[in-house]
Design a protein around this motif. Structure first.
Motif, PDB file in Angstrom:
ATOM      1  N   THR A  76       0.865  -1.169   0.000  1.00 16.60           N
ATOM      2  CA  THR A  76       0.000   0.000   0.000  1.00 16.60           C
ATOM      3  C   THR A  76       0.905   1.222   0.000  1.00 16.60           C
ATOM      4  O   THR A  76       1.707   1.406   0.910  1.00 16.60           O
ATOM      5  CB  THR A  76      -0.910   0.025   1.244  1.00 16.60           C
ATOM      6  OG1 THR A  76      -1.714  -1.156   1.244  1.00 16.60           O
ATOM      7  CG2 THR A  76      -1.812   1.240   1.229  1.00 16.60           C
ATOM      8  N   LYS A 125      -8.084   6.497   1.265  1.00 18.48           N
ATOM      9  CA  LYS A 125      -7.539   5.329   0.571  1.00 18.48           C
ATOM     10  C   LYS A 125      -8.203   5.198  -0.794  1.00 18.48           C
ATOM     11  O   LYS A 125      -9.419   5.351  -0.915  1.00 18.48           O
ATOM     12  CB  LYS A 125      -7.776   4.060   1.388  1.00 18.48           C
ATOM     13  CG  LYS A 125      -7.001   4.044   2.683  1.00 18.48           C
ATOM     14  CD  LYS A 125      -7.187   2.744   3.423  1.00 18.48           C
ATOM     15  CE  LYS A 125      -6.365   2.783   4.708  1.00 18.48           C
ATOM     16  NZ  LYS A 125      -6.386   1.517   5.411  1.00 18.48           N
ATOM     17  N   GLU A 143      -2.701   5.388  -0.328  1.00 20.44           N
ATOM     18  CA  GLU A 143      -3.347   6.214   0.676  1.00 20.44           C
ATOM     19  C   GLU A 143      -2.804   7.628   0.541  1.00 20.44           C
ATOM     20  O   GLU A 143      -1.594   7.838   0.501  1.00 20.44           O
ATOM     21  CB  GLU A 143      -3.045   5.659   2.065  1.00 20.44           C
ATOM     22  CG  GLU A 143      -3.810   6.319   3.168  1.00 20.44           C
ATOM     23  CD  GLU A 143      -3.599   5.620   4.502  1.00 20.44           C
ATOM     24  OE1 GLU A 143      -3.992   6.224   5.507  1.00 20.44           O
ATOM     25  OE2 GLU A 143      -3.049   4.509   4.532  1.00 20.44           O
TER      26      GLU A 143
END
Length: 151
Positions: A76, A125, A143
């Motif tokens: 991420t 996000k 994010e």
């Protein structure tokens, strides 16, 4: 006369194809221009081995792309942008910003291969799609955080 095209020729064929053309067209135009070579047994065998090598090369690239896609799906990304008190960004997060964040992680993907469904204008996000290879696509999770919150 049969010739093997070395370049794409409009209304005739693509590079690597074996086509039949008139002798004059081959001898006076295609061969002198470097667009084709005569199709003999030797050149046909060379063409076949070249095709096999090309297929192996494409398979290696596809395998590498799949490994890269698996690596990207596991992570991420954090993208930092200037934001106001309400969480609204001053500007938008673009595919270039995502490409830069990937580059910071050691992964190089062209920004033009990354697509966002909608402009990213608030913190939170999100997901973006990236085309790693001709038939390998990946979802990039990222994010968006305010620039001052880097820790």
């Amino acid at each position: 006369m049969k010739v093997i095209l070395r370049k794409d020729v409009a209304a005739l064929g693509d590079a690597g194809e074996v086509v039949a053309v008139k002798n004059g067209y081959a001898n006076n135009y295609l061969i002198p221009q470097g667009m084709a070579i005569r199709a003999t047994e030797g050149t046909l065998k060379a063409l076949e081995t070249e095709r096999k090598q090309q297929v192996k090369k494409v398979e290696m690239l596809r395998k590498t792309a799949r490994e890269l896609a698996a690596k990207i799906e596991q992570m991420t990304l954090k993208v930092f942008a200037k934001a106001g008190e309400s969480g609204k960004l001053f500007g938008t997060v673009t595919s270039g910003d995502i490409a830069d964040a990937l580059k910071a992680q050691g992964i190089e993907i062209d920004r033009r291969k990354i697509t966002l469904e909608a402009p990213v204008k608030t913190l939170g996000k999100y997901e973006a799609d990236a085309k790693v290879f001709s038939d390998v696509a990946v979802k990039i999770s990222f994010e968006v955080e305010a620039e001052g919150s880097e820790a």
